[in-house]
Design an enzyme around this catalytic site. Structure first.
Site, mmCIF file in Angstrom:
data_model
loop_
_atom_site.group_PDB
_atom_site.id
_atom_site.type_symbol
_atom_site.label_atom_id
_atom_site.label_comp_id
_atom_site.label_asym_id
_atom_site.label_seq_id
_atom_site.Cartn_x
_atom_site.Cartn_y
_atom_site.Cartn_z
ATOM 1 N N CYS A 112 0.584 -1.106 -0.218
ATOM 2 C CA CYS A 112 0.016 0.008 -0.183
ATOM 3 C C CYS A 112 0.704 1.213 0.192
ATOM 4 C CB CYS A 112 -0.659 0.074 1.353
ATOM 5 S SG CYS A 112 -1.707 -1.356 0.959
ATOM 6 N N HIS A 255 -3.687 7.182 2.693
ATOM 7 C CA HIS A 255 -3.799 4.988 2.364
ATOM 8 C C HIS A 255 -5.504 4.848 2.794
ATOM 9 C CE1 HIS A 255 -4.437 1.546 0.960
ATOM 10 N NE2 HIS A 255 -4.035 1.321 2.442
ATOM 11 N N ASN A 285 -10.119 -0.512 -0.149
ATOM 12 C CA ASN A 285 -9.114 -0.408 0.058
ATOM 13 C C ASN A 285 -8.443 -1.345 -1.598
ATOM 14 O OD1 ASN A 285 -5.571 -0.774 0.207
ATOM 15 N ND2 ASN A 285 -6.499 -1.794 2.622
#
Ligand code: UT7
Length: 328
Positions: A112, A255, A285
């Site tokens: 990520c 994020h 996500n």
């Protein structure tokens, strides 16, 4: 020399999977997912749609905004943990599809945090060698192909998509827009977030497939704690390095892993909730793609002006984490 963000682009697949759809797949419910994560729906790639296909669409949009053609690209960096193949790299596949013969190509694996790592590497490349005038940096993921759709602990969290950024060195005497970067990794925590098989440690066998080792494994609680600490500390470091107060930042783009993580970061940075960007409810996500998708939405909806401070912060498998501060 002045290196700036000249264009952004993003793409999410057409198919939407809602929390209500997930209720039919595993023992979960919309209320749990919404209150624990902030996610309402996510986009999933079609079976024949690979990471490079999504990267291609995001890249075209970013190049259009920057007003450049593929032949102008001097490098392509794709941050991904779901490459089309282990090799060749996804960036080379994209280079061929775009028709960008002058671009050197590589993929970067930092989960990520991948887009932030890639922006810092691309920026360093452009600072060191003037011949890199236009670098295409993309975060792109087809997480749906490494998600265990029988595991309610993880399958409600992830989605697919791509976000692209064109970094341009305009050769002027202006200031660089990337003011500070603070990137970290701690390999002590490889066990809390990983995909156990499919690499050289555990190559694919009938047994690894049977044991569901080709899917994302995550220890949620542990990851949550480390995510908040890592993003807050890296954000404070870049602000201090650049001599900028948190109150001067126009937008913080964390994020998009969990709305509760985003809220905790906002609180600990002591910034107003509206300064902290979130679109997690629509996409879930998307790992390396998440900040790129946010950035494109911000730029296209004119939520930021040239000269504003923009703080990006991320956290992911590795563990990896960090923050970048731009003067947009
Ligand atoms: O992008 C990379 C970084 N990733 C992250 O940062 C993710 C970080 N972690 C998280 O976002 C959260 O930890 C989760 C959303 C994954 C989990 O939230 P939590 O508040 O930490 O829940 P939990 O794991 O403590 O689970 C609480 C309960 C458990 O039941 P018991 O043991 O209390 O009976 C789980 O079994 O919720 C249960 N549960 C679910 N219930 C309904 C877990 N998943 C689900 C589900 N639906 N999908």
């Amino acid at each position: 020399m002045a290196i700036k963000i000249a264009g952004t682009g993003s793409y999410v697949p057409e198919r939407i999977l809602t929390n209500f759809d997930l209720e039919k797949m595993v023992e979960t419910n919309d209320e749990w997912i919404r209150t624990r994560t902030g996610i309402q729906e996510r986009h999933l790639a079609a079976p024949d749609e690979a990471t490079s296909d999504m990267a291609y669409k995001a890249a075209c949009r970013a190049m259009e905004m920057a007003g450049i053609s593929a032949a102008d690209l001097d490098a392509i960096v794709i941050a991904t943990i779901t490459p089309d193949h282990i090799f060749p790299n996804t960036a080379s596949l994209l280079q061929n599809r775009l028709g960008a013969p002058n671009a050197m190509c590589f993929d970067l694996s930092a989960a990520c945090s991948g887009l932030l790592y890639s922006l810092e590497v691309a920026h360093a490349l452009m600072t060191t060698r003037k011949k890199y005038k236009h670098v295409l940096v993309i975060g792109a993921e087809k997480l749906s192909c490494i998600t265990d759709w029988q595991d309610r602990n993880t399958c409600v969290l992830f989605g697919d998509g791509a976000g692209a950024v064109i970094l341009e060195n305009d050769g002027s005497d202006g200031c660089n827009t990337l003011l500070a970067a603070d990137l970290h990794a701690d390999g002590n925590y490889t066990g809390v977030l990983n995909m156990p098989a499919g690499g050289s440690r555990n190559p694919a066998t009938a047994e690894t497939v049977e044991k569901r080792m080709h899917f994302i494994h995550m220890e949620g609680k542990e990851t949550f704690k480390l995510a908040v600490n890592g993003m807050v500390s890296a954000s404070k470091t870049v602000l201090a390095e650049a001599g900028v107060e948190a109150s001067q930042v126009r937008l913080v783009v964390p994020h998009q892993a969990n709305q509760r993580i985003i809220d905790a970061v906002a609180q600990r940075l002591d910034v107003e909730p509206e300064v902290v960007f979130s679109n997690i409810k629509s996409y879930g996500n998307t790992s390396a793609a998440s900040i790129g998708i946010c950035l494109d939405e911000i730029v296209r909806n004119k939520k930021i002006d040239r000269g504003d401070y923009l703080l990006l912060t991320a956290f992911g498998g590795g563990l990896t984490w960090g923050a970048l501060l731009f003067r947009f």
